[in-house]
Design an enzyme around this catalytic site. Structure first.
Site, short mmCIF file in Angstrom:
data_model
loop_
_atom_site.label_atom_id
_atom_site.label_comp_id
_atom_site.label_asym_id
_atom_site.label_seq_id
_atom_site.Cartn_x
_atom_site.Cartn_y
_atom_site.Cartn_z
N HIS A 69 42.49 30.87 27.71
CA HIS A 69 43.40 30.06 28.33
C HIS A 69 43.86 28.94 27.39
O HIS A 69 42.78 27.99 27.06
CB HIS A 69 43.22 29.65 29.82
CG HIS A 69 44.33 28.75 30.24
ND1 HIS A 69 45.29 29.39 31.15
CD2 HIS A 69 44.58 27.34 30.29
CE1 HIS A 69 45.92 28.41 31.67
NE2 HIS A 69 45.80 27.42 31.12
N CYS A 70 44.96 28.82 27.05
CA CYS A 70 45.38 27.89 25.98
C CYS A 70 45.96 26.70 26.72
O CYS A 70 47.14 26.94 27.10
CB CYS A 70 46.10 28.57 24.93
SG CYS A 70 46.96 27.25 23.76
N PRO A 71 45.52 25.51 26.61
CA PRO A 71 46.19 24.41 27.05
C PRO A 71 47.56 24.18 26.47
O PRO A 71 48.57 23.33 27.04
CB PRO A 71 45.20 23.08 27.28
CG PRO A 71 44.19 23.49 26.06
CD PRO A 71 44.26 25.22 26.08
#
Length: 353
Positions: A69-71
């Site tokens: 999951h990439c912020p």
């Protein structure tokens, strides 16, 4: 060229953000009902986890071929947007390298000529000023400081994002994700710990880097497959990886240790009241913290010197309640002393399992 870099970077960035990774359909089950025994069940999505999929706590969905999951894109990197995300990681450093070259040449030219600074004490060859056109924007001290600051940002972005690109290309060329690389490492650790003599073969690596590359990058921009079924190498089948995940999950339960909370903990990231070492050694991760009340039971699965990670044992867990997992300070808990009614397997028994 700078405009071209900007357009391509933003196109792939927003593509990765809005197209998304692709999610396992809610209520999904395999075509053959007997295959359910090889899969994990997700209580949140009310469906089985398809091969290579994982549940993301931030997106609250099971993501197909989840990498992480990439912020920065506020989304997961997975099956549908893996190519766009990787291209963004490639184009951003290339654009910054181009910008760095312009900044360096601009500062070098202006400092060499020393025309725009107005230093009267320095002898200047005014013939150079007559030959070169005057700059559209006067290059004074403020412009020099801004250019130097922008150069630092460009070089920092090149190094940081470039390293992420290299990491992504390594997993793509082996047809893995970051999560699957971690699963493979844990498989080796499990086999070595129990000395089973088995050999784990990663099923999705075709053996050819070019074929692995083509599964992610296509001319149409649409990755191969449907995100649920995947081609596997000889000697493996569709559920080789999921079976290994189930084995690791069972091993995790065997190795876990039960603790009881002896102090209350509010669940803050950096607790001030739990000691200086606990405050400054808080885990640098996006994983949550769990609040504890005195007397709570926790099943710890891993830990650091001053922190532990585990799952709170709830009365409603058997009825399908929400699982509470996260980090908590080690000094807030103590190891449970088991009696004859709740004997836990000793180390020798664990190894035999």
């Amino acid at each position: 060229m700078l405009l071209n870099w900007t357009v391509m970077i933003l196109y792939n960035y927003f593509n990765a953000m809005f197209v998304g990774p692709g999610y396992v359909p809610l209520g999904w089950t395999p075509e053959k009902s007997q295959d359910c025994m090889y899969l994990q069940y997700c209580k949140v999505c009310q469906s089985y986890k398809a091969p290579r999929s994982h549940h993301c706590r931030k997106c609250n969905r099971c993501v197909m071929k989840m990498d992480h999951h990439c912020p920065w894109i506020n989304n997961c990197c997975g099956y549908q947007n893996h190519a766009s995300f990787t291209l963004f990681l490639l184009l951003a450093p290339l654009g910054c390298i181009h910008a760095s070259f312009i900044f360096v040449m601009t500062m070098y030219t202006q400092l060499y000529n020393r025309i725009s600074f107005g230093w009267s004490s320095v002898k200047i060859d005014m013939s150079a000023a007559k030959r070169d056109p005057r700059p559209i924007i006067p290059f004074g001290l403020s412009a020099f400081a801004a250019s130097l600051f922008a150069l630092g940002l460009a070089l920092g972005t090149t190094i940081a994002v470039g390293m992420l690109f290299i990491i992504q290309m390594k997993v793509i060329l082996t047809n893995k994700t970051s999560i699957e690389s971690w699963i493979e490492e844990k498989a080796k650790d499990r086999i070595q710990y129990y000395q089973t003599g088995e050999t784990f073969i990663f099923p999705y690596d075709t053996g050819s880097k070019w074929k692995n590359f083509k599964q992610v990058f296509t001319w149409s921009g649409i990755p191969e497959g449907d995100g649920l079924d995947w081609p596997v190498r000889d000697g493996c089948h569709q559920y080789t990886l999921t079976i290994e995940q189930l084995k690791q999950k069972a091993d995790k339960r065997v190795r876990s240790v039960r603790y009881r909370a002896i102090e209350d903990y509010s669940g803050v990231c950096c607790p001030v009241t739990k000691g200086v070492k606990t405050f400054f050694t808080t885990p640098c991760t996006e994983e949550p913290r769990i609040a504890l009340s005195k007397g709570d039971l926790i099943l710890a699965t891993r830990g650091l010197k001053h922190w532990m990670y585990g799952e709170k044992i709830l009365d409603s867990a058997a009825d399908g309640g929400i699982r509470e997992r996260g980090w908590f300070p080690r000094k807030c808990v103590e190891k449970c002393q088991y009696d004859s009614e709740t004997d836990q397997p000793v180390d020798g028994e664990k190894k035999n399992r």
